[in-house]
Design an enzyme around this catalytic site. Structure first.
Site, PDB file in Angstrom:
ATOM      1  N   HIS A   1       5.341  -6.357   3.845  1.00 50.37           N
ATOM      2  CA  HIS A   1       4.977  -4.589   3.773  1.00 50.37           C
ATOM      3  C   HIS A   1       5.255  -4.162   4.893  1.00 50.37           C
ATOM      4  CE1 HIS A   1       2.838  -0.974   3.110  1.00 50.37           C
ATOM      5  NE2 HIS A   1       2.800  -1.103   1.706  1.00 50.37           N
TER       6      HIS A   1
ATOM      7  N   ASP B   1       3.498  -3.802  -5.191  1.00 51.31           N
ATOM      8  CA  ASP B   1       4.613  -3.182  -5.868  1.00 51.31           C
ATOM      9  C   ASP B   1       5.230  -4.624  -6.757  1.00 51.31           C
ATOM     10  OD1 ASP B   1       4.743  -1.030  -4.974  1.00 51.31           O
ATOM     11  OD2 ASP B   1       5.478  -1.572  -2.972  1.00 51.31           O
TER      12      ASP B   1
END
Length: 431
Positions: free
Chosen positions: A308, A366
């Protein structure tokens, strides 16, 4: 009174300026450079605004190094475990979790405003049947400004609140209608006896000819996903909403601008990219070759849904959604479906392989949200629309916070001009 300063000196002129340092409740202190152009005749240069604080906010705090995400001071894991999406919206917008009475009032407001004006049917009908749901979402949300302009004084607190309630209530209806329009299915009206998340699922998947039966695990999984995506500080789409709002634009138009920004694959399309990656791999036996390509620095292949930009160790939302994802796959007996087998094997490798551990490439939110949405039967082109449905809670709260400050300055980033110097115009015949 805080007297801490940072001194900036121009070596050419010898002039110095002491910039005040503003302390934060959490996170890094901020150097206040607002007077720098006046004092030294300079601006700061910060592409993508990565080191610039553009606003004050009480809504959300992220510590990427420690893997912390707080909404109004509450850790995200506590909210995901104990709260509902409407409670989180109340927290983001009003600054506090609702009392029992306030939550009942909020649910009543959702029921009152969940219907769409019938005139919007003609707006849907103007789209091609194969239009992307995000294109439709931008258009329909923007069109709301044409239906509710009579009670939209952005300087009126009650009007801003009414706008927020309408928006949060109508987003599930708008998103579900986008899906059903592309499928040629009849629109389904919301029901007042259903919860917020149940209503969305009902409007998406029910048929008017038969009773719809809910799966509690599926409802819980989707509610958790909405909570985890409700707000994420000053990201690209949230900053867009604030920038658009600084011009005193209609709030529905501001949210439409946020949706347009979220549509970009570098922002809201990550969960969709995860499923496309799993489809590309096709089979568990192909994973070693795919991982080898990922590890090859000369190969452009990327492992989607891992690591991330903000969280440098782990995404705190991923820990929460991981469990929910596994519960859902087990409940739906989907654990042995090819796509999910590939996903679970990738997860295992990423958590055990030293290559990924050293680079802190852990599965992020995600990765799991893409699997959840796919397991729920939500089509790939609706994934980003689901993200927008959740993030609307944060967008409208951030917009409202900005408007409450009063005397909002219109956003006006500066530039470092590197074009041609001044030159004289040359007539066409002499060029």
């Amino acid at each position: 009174m805080n007297t801490k300063t940072v001194t900036i000196t121009d070596d050419t002129t010898g002039k110095s300026f002491k910039c005040p340092v503003r302390e934060a409740v959490h996170g890094h202190p901020v150097i206040d450079c607002q007077a720098l152009p006046k004092e030294l005749g300079m601006f700061t240069f910060d592409p993508a605004f990565m080191t610039t604080a553009s606003c004050e906010s009480k809504i959300t705090f992220i510590d990427g190094d420690k893997g912390i995400l707080l909404h109004g001071g509450y850790p995200i894991d506590q909210l995901a475990e104990k709260s509902s999406f409407l409670e989180v919206f109340h927290l983001l917008f009003y600054g506090e979790l609702p009392s029992a009475e306030q939550l009942i009032s909020l649910k009543t407001s959702m029921n009152s405003h969940s219907m769409l004006h019938e005139g919007l049917r003609s707006v849907y009908n103007g789209f091609r049947r194969d239009a992307h749901p995000m294109a439709m979402l931008v258009g329909i949300v923007g069109a709301l400004s044409a239906y509710y302009h009579d009670s939209m004084d952005i300087n009126n607190k009650r009007h801003r609140e009414l706008c927020a309630l309408r928006l949060i209530a109508k987003m599930p209806t708008i998103a579900a209608n986008c899906y059903r329009y592309t499928k040629g299915l009849p629109y389904v009206y919301p029901r007042n006896d259903l919860s917020y998340v149940e209503n969305f699922i009902y409007m998406m998947f029910s048929a008017p000819t038969e009773e719809y039966k809910f799966n509690k695990t599926a409802v819980h999984a989707l509610e958790t996903m909405l909570i985890l995506h409700a707000d994420h500080e000053q990201n690209a789409s949230t900053s867009t909403v604030r920038l658009a709002g600084s011009s005193q634009a209609n709030p529905f138009a501001c949210i439409a601008a946020g949706i347009a920004t979220l549509w970009g694959p570098a922002h809201g399309g990550a969960n969709e990219a995860v499923i496309r990656m799993l489809q590309e791999i096709q089979d568990v036996k192909n994973i070693p070759d795919y991982i080898a390509r990922v590890k090859d620095k000369n190969n452009p292949t990327r492992l989607m849904g891992f690591g991330h930009r903000v969280y440098k160790n782990f995404d705190p939302r991923a820990k929460i959604i991981n469990q929910v994802c596994h519960e859902l796959l087990h409940e739906l007996n989907a654990e042995h479906a090819p796509l999910f087998e590939i996903a679970m094997e990738l997860e295992r490798i990423a958590l055990e392989d030293e290559y990924f551990i050293e680079r802190k490439l852990y599965p992020n939110v995600d990765f799991y949200s893409g699997i959840i949405l796919s397991a729920l039967g939500i089509p790939l082109n609706m994934f980003t629309a689901m993200f927008a449905l959740a993030r609307t809670a944060g967008w409208i709260s951030q917009w409202n916070e900005m408007m409450e400050e009063g005397n909002v300055k219109i956003g006006r980033p500066r530039q470092l001009y590197v074009g041609a110097a001044m030159r004289d115009y040359v007539d066409l015949g002499k060029r």
